[in-house]
Structures are given as structure tokens and as C-alpha cells.
Design an enzyme around this catalytic site. Sequence first.
Site, PDB file in Angstrom:
ATOM      1  CG  LEU A 137      -1.806  -1.253   1.353  1.00 27.25           C
ATOM      2  CD1 LEU A 137      -2.686  -1.142   2.584  1.00 27.25           C
ATOM      3  CD2 LEU A 137      -2.651  -1.466   0.103  1.00 27.25           C
ATOM      4  CD  GLU A 138       5.559   1.445  -1.797  1.00 25.83           C
ATOM      5  OE1 GLU A 138       6.200   2.497  -1.955  1.00 25.83           O
ATOM      6  OE2 GLU A 138       6.024   0.319  -2.060  1.00 25.83           O
TER       7      GLU A 138
END
Length: 412
Positions: free
Chosen positions: A156-157
Site C-alpha cells: 500500500l504505497e
Amino acid sequence: MRRSTAWSAAAAVAVAVGATVALANTGSAAPSTATTALTGNWYAAAPYVMPLDNDPPDLTQVMAATGQRAFQLAFILSDGGCTAAWDGLTSQEVASDTTVAGVVNSVRAAGGDVSVSFGGANGTKLGQVCGTPAATAAAEQAVITKYSLHAIDLDLEEPEYENTTAIDNEIGAAQILQQNNPGLYISITTAGTAAGTGFFGQNVLNTAKSFGFTPNNFSIMPFDGGFSGAASQISALNNFHSLLENTFAWDSATAFAHEGFSGMNGRTDSAEIFTQTDFQSVLNYATTNGLARFTFWSLNRDRQCAVPDNNGTLSGTCSSVPQAAWDFTRFDVQFAGATPPPVTTPPAPPATTTPPAGGTGTCAGVAAWNSSTAYVGGSTVTFGGHEWTAQWWTFNDTPGGAAGVWVDNGPC
């Protein structure tokens, strides 16, 4: 926390199904479904590796050298729609893949297993384009089914974790997958900051809480954010620990038991340096406090560059710090509770042949050796002020090194 898709795979949502790991190769590209799961500590200690990019190592050789048993394969992205594809390329859609399936089979045949990482720093993520948590879960379930997976990872970036709808889709999908795959071991990793995590990382925690979803751990990536050595990483982990306590009303022991670390070995994208000593310090902190996860980006980089500091630059295929091959993977093995085998000393290089008459190479017009170039027998290069000739096909074997590929023709 931006890292190119060729260089970054900071950890995120690791989902390990307590079902099966293939102990024998089926002889076909499709992974076997008749398998037995590794214990969760191995999935929690699996280093990231790109199986299709950045000069991927032979994972069975890494297993033999280090004792490591699990790896996280990166990256699955959207092919432009709600369909999973390696690196987001329509030519590498998961449904038709045989190459990565062969990697999975080889690891399982050696007694190990893999997880698969969704996301990364660049490209379009499934959570951004699949319209609902259910649609996101269906796309990810197809990958689980394809490779008979016991673990997946959602990285999750940016920009996905700045999109609240995308995060709702990802967290909701993880919850659905947990419900539909009994025994799931789930780890969620978000960006690391000096405060533990930032606004969007806190939103990840808040979203999980609002869904009533409790994974086995939340991990942070304390690098590419102005960090300097292990002390700064441990400080961030302590601060993140407090955020977990406050967000979920957990006591200290429960918060530590739901916390994880995902580092970056050697030189980072932001020119931070994390050495083996730094990794040892964080490992000591993790084991002392009972953290749930210890991993790093990436196995492709867990080897020394031809020039140990890589001339002060970042590489996707080596660490840019002095090391023996797989030094950083050995910390994962220790976190999993195993003892790595001793590092073997490479044999002394064979004696070189007598230089041609005059005792010197010509060197005029001969290109410098390049670690990213493949050479055939008879190729000549310059390296270290000498001219060298390859005896056979070679890639990333340093002239004068232990492999004995190159014949020294003498100084220029």
C-alpha cells in the site's frame, strides 16, 4: 516513499492461508494444489524478490545457502482493468503465466513456499480500478487460486494509499479473502515515518478498525523518509507501537504482537545506508519485543556490487554496501527461528594463463567491463587497468573473481 517498480517492494498485506506448500514439483507449469503450509513465522520472514526483473537469483540456491524457506514475489498490478498482471503488463497476465509458476514449483520442490505481492510504488493497483472490495477480492483470489498460494502481500504505497476508496477496496478485499480462505495469516504494511506512520498510514489503521478487521500484524517501512541507521528505525517502530495501542485500544504486548518491520538493505532510494549491523540491531529489537514480522526489500539486491559502494549510486541488483551474498536474508532466517548455515568461503581463483608476448594487453578501443552486460567466450574488456578475455559465456562475474571466467591479458 517512492521507489521505482524495478527497485522497490516494501512489504504490505501478507496473507498466508494455513493450507498447503508443494513438496514436490508436479512436472508442469501450473503449481500443485496438493500441498502443506509452512508455519506462519516463515511467511512473516519472507524477503521480497522480483522473479521477472532485476537479475533474479535462483531461489533454490538461496535456500541452500541460507536456510530461508519463503519468498515474496513482486509485483502484481492491474493490466489496465480489474485483472491481475505481473508488472501490470498485458503480456504477463497471471491467467496465462508459466514462468513465475515454474519459480513457485522449484521453491516448493525444495521444501519452501512463496507469497505474492500486489502493488509497489508505480503502476496502477487493483484497488484503484476494481470498483468494490468484492471485485478487488475476486481479482486477488484468482492469483491465490492460480498459484495455490498460502500468502499474498498488498503493498500500500502512493498514490493508492492516498485514495480512500482504493484503501476501502484493499482492506475490504483482505477481509473477504480471510473469510473465504480459512486460516489466513494477514499482515498489512504501510509507509514509515519518524512518527511511526503519517496521515495516510493512520487512515489504513482507521479503515481496518472501521471494517472490524484485525489482521495478524501491521508493518511499517522505515526508510526513504530521512532515516539514518537502526536507532531511527527503532524509534519509528516504538512510535508506531503507540499508534497501534491508541487506535485499537491494545495493551503493549498485544500491540507488539501485531507489529512488523520491512526494511531496505544497503543503500535506499533516498541515499540512506542500512548495513548488516543496522539489521542486527533491529532484529534484536524485534525478537526482544515479540514483533510479528521482519522482512526487507529486496533479495535481488542482497549481494555485493562489482564496486562495493556501486560508485555511490543505487542498484536494483546489488546493495551498494560491502557484503557476502545473502547476508541480509540470513537475518530473516534468524527471525523465523532457524539458524543459517555458515557462510562458505569461495575457492581461490584458478591461476591465470600467461599473458601474450610483451606481457601487456592492448586495451586500446576495448570497452570497460559492465556488470549488466552478458559476454560470450572470446569477449575482451578492460577492468582494473588490465585487459581480460572471457573463456565462456558470463554475466555479472567480475574479472579476476572466484568464478575464473576471465583470463588476464596483462596491464594496458
